[in-house]
Design an enzyme around this catalytic site. Sequence first.
Site, short mmCIF file in Angstrom:
data_model
loop_
_atom_site.label_atom_id
_atom_site.label_comp_id
_atom_site.label_asym_id
_atom_site.label_seq_id
_atom_site.Cartn_x
_atom_site.Cartn_y
_atom_site.Cartn_z
CG HIS A 134 5.54 69.78 -49.73
ND1 HIS A 134 4.65 69.94 -50.90
CD2 HIS A 134 6.60 68.86 -50.66
CE1 HIS A 134 4.23 68.56 -51.00
NE2 HIS A 134 5.79 68.24 -50.98
CB THR B 29 -4.52 71.69 -46.90
OG1 THR B 29 -3.59 70.22 -47.17
CG2 THR B 29 -4.13 72.86 -47.83
NE ARG C 118 0.39 72.33 -43.42
CZ ARG C 118 0.84 72.13 -45.08
NH1 ARG C 118 -0.81 70.82 -44.96
NH2 ARG C 118 0.67 71.64 -45.69
CG ASN D 203 0.32 75.67 -45.70
OD1 ASN D 203 1.40 75.50 -46.82
ND2 ASN D 203 -0.74 74.68 -45.74
CG PHE E 10 -4.62 77.13 -55.08
CD1 PHE E 10 -3.06 76.69 -55.24
CD2 PHE E 10 -5.90 76.23 -54.90
CE1 PHE E 10 -2.93 75.09 -54.70
CE2 PHE E 10 -5.52 74.72 -55.16
CZ PHE E 10 -4.66 74.09 -54.88
NE ARG F 283 0.08 64.96 -46.42
CZ ARG F 283 -0.36 65.84 -46.57
NH1 ARG F 283 0.44 66.72 -48.04
NH2 ARG F 283 -1.82 66.51 -47.80
#
Length: 150
Positions: A115, A91, A102, A112, A57, A85
């Site tokens: 970061h 993810t 997300r 998404n 990716f 996080r």
Amino acid sequence: MERTLVMINHDGLQRGLAGEVISRLESRGLKIVAMKMLQMDEAKATRHYEPHVGKPFFEGLMKFITSSPLRAMVLQGENAVETTRNTMGTTNPLDASPGTIRGDLATDIGRNLVHGSDSPDTAKKEIEIFFSPEEVLDYPRSVEPWVTES
Ligand code: IDP
Ligand code: MG
């Protein structure tokens, strides 16, 4: 006190979700000590996503991340990395828990929205890519801006 790098990617900006993302992170007690708009060039993007070089990716990620400006922030607080996080969610948004950024706002792994650095060491490296030390400004919580000095 820990610091972490957060980006609201341009999918988030285009969808008008920056305020929502910032609000969720601030609501967990994290302070924004630096924030700016920036457009990543290929060199910075490659440094930032260095662990992913060679993955299937990677090319798509490079193309996406360099194609439009995004918003970068340094957040500070106790356990800022882990707090960010788990506020972001996993993810792949399809696996992310409801209640996370997300999990509530995204559906596509390549779009998404955000970061967040994955460790304090990574955070230090990533912050250095995008911010000079003078751009990171801590401020006291105790300031009472609503009280006029007389
Ligand atoms: P993270 O953003 O949750 O830390 P990383 O594994 O560091 O996830 O991957 C960086 C970004 O690369 C992800 O946020 C996602 O947009 C993209 N990405 C990761 N894995 C895949 C994949 O399998 N397919 C497509 N894009 C991916
Ligand atoms: Mg990552």
